[in-house]
Scaffold this active site. Structure first.
Site, PDB file in Angstrom:
ATOM      1  N   GLY A  12       2.874   2.277  10.704  1.00 60.08           N
ATOM      2  CA  GLY A  12       3.883   3.321  10.540  1.00 60.08           C
ATOM      3  C   GLY A  12       4.607   3.679  11.822  1.00 60.08           C
ATOM      4  O   GLY A  12       5.299   4.700  11.885  1.00 60.08           O
TER       5      GLY A  12
ATOM      6  N   HIS B  40      -9.345   1.608   4.771  1.00 60.08           N
ATOM      7  CA  HIS B  40      -8.063   1.735   5.483  1.00 60.08           C
ATOM      8  C   HIS B  40      -8.245   2.662   6.684  1.00 60.08           C
ATOM      9  O   HIS B  40      -9.011   3.618   6.632  1.00 60.08           O
ATOM     10  CB  HIS B  40      -6.983   2.291   4.545  1.00 60.08           C
ATOM     11  CG  HIS B  40      -5.620   2.164   5.132  1.00 60.08           C
ATOM     12  ND1 HIS B  40      -5.130   3.093   6.019  1.00 60.08           N
ATOM     13  CD2 HIS B  40      -4.676   1.206   5.006  1.00 60.08           C
ATOM     14  CE1 HIS B  40      -3.914   2.691   6.405  1.00 60.08           C
ATOM     15  NE2 HIS B  40      -3.619   1.561   5.797  1.00 60.08           N
TER      16      HIS B  40
ATOM     17  N   GLU C 252      -5.387  -4.621  10.432  1.00 56.37           N
ATOM     18  CA  GLU C 252      -4.328  -3.659  10.705  1.00 56.37           C
ATOM     19  C   GLU C 252      -4.607  -2.952  12.026  1.00 56.37           C
ATOM     20  O   GLU C 252      -5.419  -2.017  12.070  1.00 56.37           O
ATOM     21  CB  GLU C 252      -4.259  -2.617   9.585  1.00 56.37           C
ATOM     22  CG  GLU C 252      -3.991  -3.202   8.221  1.00 56.37           C
ATOM     23  CD  GLU C 252      -3.352  -2.189   7.273  1.00 56.37           C
ATOM     24  OE1 GLU C 252      -2.311  -2.510   6.714  1.00 56.37           O
ATOM     25  OE2 GLU C 252      -3.884  -1.071   7.129  1.00 56.37           O
TER      26      GLU C 252
ATOM     27  N   LYS D 255       0.194   4.252  -0.275  1.00 57.45           N
ATOM     28  CA  LYS D 255      -0.394   5.470   0.332  1.00 57.45           C
ATOM     29  C   LYS D 255      -0.102   6.675  -0.578  1.00 57.45           C
ATOM     30  O   LYS D 255      -0.110   6.510  -1.799  1.00 57.45           O
ATOM     31  CB  LYS D 255       0.135   5.645   1.756  1.00 57.45           C
ATOM     32  CG  LYS D 255      -0.023   4.352   2.572  1.00 57.45           C
ATOM     33  CD  LYS D 255       0.221   4.508   4.040  1.00 57.45           C
ATOM     34  CE  LYS D 255       0.017   3.155   4.729  1.00 57.45           C
ATOM     35  NZ  LYS D 255       0.127   3.242   6.182  1.00 57.45           N
TER      36      LYS D 255
ATOM     37  N   GLU E 181      -6.513   4.964   7.784  1.00 58.45           N
ATOM     38  CA  GLU E 181      -6.260   6.393   7.516  1.00 58.45           C
ATOM     39  C   GLU E 181      -7.486   7.045   6.900  1.00 58.45           C
ATOM     40  O   GLU E 181      -7.757   8.220   7.155  1.00 58.45           O
ATOM     41  CB  GLU E 181      -5.013   6.530   6.618  1.00 58.45           C
ATOM     42  CG  GLU E 181      -3.746   6.222   7.417  1.00 58.45           C
ATOM     43  CD  GLU E 181      -2.628   5.568   6.632  1.00 58.45           C
ATOM     44  OE1 GLU E 181      -2.610   5.642   5.397  1.00 58.45           O
ATOM     45  OE2 GLU E 181      -1.740   4.959   7.298  1.00 58.45           O
TER      46      GLU E 181
ATOM     47  N   SER F 285       3.562  -2.155  10.226  1.00 55.62           N
ATOM     48  CA  SER F 285       5.014  -2.291  10.430  1.00 55.62           C
ATOM     49  C   SER F 285       5.522  -3.697  10.097  1.00 55.62           C
ATOM     50  O   SER F 285       6.431  -4.203  10.738  1.00 55.62           O
ATOM     51  CB  SER F 285       5.398  -1.893  11.862  1.00 55.62           C
ATOM     52  OG  SER F 285       5.074  -0.534  12.101  1.00 55.62           O
TER      53      SER F 285
ATOM     54  N   ASN G  71       0.883  -1.162   0.000  1.00 53.76           N
ATOM     55  CA  ASN G  71       0.000   0.000   0.000  1.00 53.76           C
ATOM     56  C   ASN G  71       0.916   1.206   0.000  1.00 53.76           C
ATOM     57  O   ASN G  71       1.515   1.532   1.013  1.00 53.76           O
ATOM     58  CB  ASN G  71      -0.889  -0.005   1.255  1.00 53.76           C
ATOM     59  CG  ASN G  71      -1.693   1.283   1.394  1.00 53.76           C
ATOM     60  OD1 ASN G  71      -1.730   2.102   0.469  1.00 53.76           O
ATOM     61  ND2 ASN G  71      -2.315   1.470   2.548  1.00 53.76           N
TER      62      ASN G  71
HETATM   63  P1  13P Z   1       3.211   0.352   7.589  1.00 55.97           P
HETATM   64  O1  13P Z   1       3.679  -0.953   6.987  1.00 55.97           O
HETATM   65  O2  13P Z   1       3.977   1.537   7.096  1.00 55.97           O
HETATM   66  O3  13P Z   1       3.098   0.288   9.068  1.00 55.97           O
HETATM   67  O4  13P Z   1       1.722   0.565   7.026  1.00 55.97           O
HETATM   68  C1  13P Z   1       0.806  -0.460   7.143  1.00 55.97           C
HETATM   69  C2  13P Z   1      -0.401  -0.083   6.388  1.00 55.97           C
HETATM   70  O5  13P Z   1      -1.133   0.811   6.774  1.00 55.97           O
HETATM   71  C3  13P Z   1      -0.691  -0.808   5.152  1.00 55.97           C
HETATM   72  O6  13P Z   1      -1.963  -0.523   4.691  1.00 55.97           O
END
Ligand code: 13P
Length: 250
Positions: A173, A95, A167, A12, A97, A213, A10
Site C-alpha cells: 500500500g 497477512h 509480501e 481487504k 495486517e 504495490s 485481496n
Molecule cells: P497493495 O497491492 O495495496 O500494496 O497490497 C498488497 C497486499 O497486501 C495484498 O495482500
C-alpha cells in the site's frame, strides 16, 4: 518446472455487497481468457454474493481469514465449515495486517492453515519482513522463520493445496515495490526453506506469489522472474480495469 501462475486480489476491508456485485460483474468478462489462475479474496460479508456471481466463471472465490477451531465460543470468528458451505476455495492466512494489528503469530498462522487444509480449503500463506527487519539485514531470517512456523505439522501430501505469498511489509500500500531482483531473491530463500522441509520436488512445485504495490506497470517485470509465480494484489484489485491489466500481464 512449470508452475501455473496465480493472481489473486485481496480486497481487504473494501466493498459492500452492492459494490462487490458491481465490481465482479465488470471483472468477469474482462478476465475470462486469462492464462493464469485468477482468484478474489473478499470480505466475509461479500462471500455469498461473490460466490453466486463467480459460479461457472474462471475466477476462484477466496476469503481473507479463517479460524482454527471447528466451532465454539470465538466471538467474531469464522470457521472452515462456514467458508466451505459458501464454496470458498482459497483463504489468506497470516497477512501482515493481521500479524501487525490483530496479534497473529507464526503459531496461529500455522493453526489457521491446518484448519483450512483439513476442510479442503487452500491457504495462501503470507510471509514478509518489516522495513526495520530489511534495513537490519534480517529479511532472510524472518521469512525462513515464518515459513518454517507456518508449515509445522503439515503433511507433504497437502503441499499442492498451498500457495505462499511473499509480501515485504514496507511495500504494501505504499507504492514502493521490491525490485524484481530483490523479490525474486527473497522468494528463492523461501523456496529453499520449503526444500529444507520437504525436498527439492516439493520446493520446485510450490507456487510463491509476490505482493506489495503490484500493478499493471510492474507486473510483467515481476512475473518474468523465475521464482515469482503470481501476485497477491491489494489496491490494484479494487477496480475491474486495473485488476484486468494485472491479470492479463502477458
Ligand atoms: P497493495 O497491492 O495495496 O500494496 O497490497 C498488497 C497486499 O497486501 C495484498 O495482500
Amino acid at each position: 518446472m512449470s508452475r501455473l501462475p496465480i493472481i489473486a486480489g485481496n480486497w481487504k476491508m473494501n466493498n459492500t455487497i452492492k459494490e462487490t456485485k458491481e465490481l465482479l460483474t465488470a471483472l468477469i468478462p474482462l478476465v475470462k481468457d486469462a492464462k493464469c489462475e485468477v482468484a478474489v479474496c473478499v470480505p466475509y460479508t461479500s462471500i455469498a454474493a461473490a460466490g453466486d456471481l463467480l459460479r461457472g466463471t474462471n475466477i476462484k472465490l477466496g476469503a481473507e481469514n479463517i479460524h482454527w477451531a471447528d466451532k465454539g465460543a470465538f466471538t467474531g470468528e469464522i470457521s472452515a465449515d462456514m467458508l466451505k458451505e459458501l464454496n470458498v476455495e482459497y483463504v489468506i492466512v497470516g497477512h501482515s495486517e493481521r500479524r501487525q494489528y490483530f496479534g497473529e503469530t507464526d503459531e496461529t498462522v500455522n493453526k489457521r492453515a491446518k484448519a483450512a487444509l483439513s476442510k479442503g480449503i487452500k491457504p495462501i500463506i503470507c510471509v514478509g519482513e518489516l522495513l526495520n527487519e530489511r534495513e537490519s539485514g534480517k529479511t532472510d531470517e524472518v521469512v525462513i522463520r515464518q515459513t518454517n512456523g507456518a508449515f509445522v505439522g503439515i503433511d507433504a501430501a497437502e503441499l499442492k493445496n498451498i500457495v505462499i505469498a511473499y509480501e515485504p511489509v514496507w511495500a504494501i500500500g505504499t507504492g514502493k515495490t521490491a525490485t524484481s531482483e530483490d523479490a525474486d531473491k527473497t522468494i528463492a530463500v523461501i523456496r529453499n526453506a520449503v526444500k529444507e522441509l520437504y525436498g527439492k520436488g516439493a520446493a520446485d512445485a510450490m507456487r510463491i506469489q509476490y505482493g506489495g504495490s503490484m500493478n499493471a506497470k510492474n507486473v510483467a517485470e515481476l512475473m518474468a522472474m523465475p521464482n515469482i509465480d503470481g501476485g497477491l494484489i491489494g489496491g490494484a484489485s479494487l477496480k475491474a480495469e486495473d485488476f484486468k491489466n494485472v491479470v492479463l500481464y502477458r
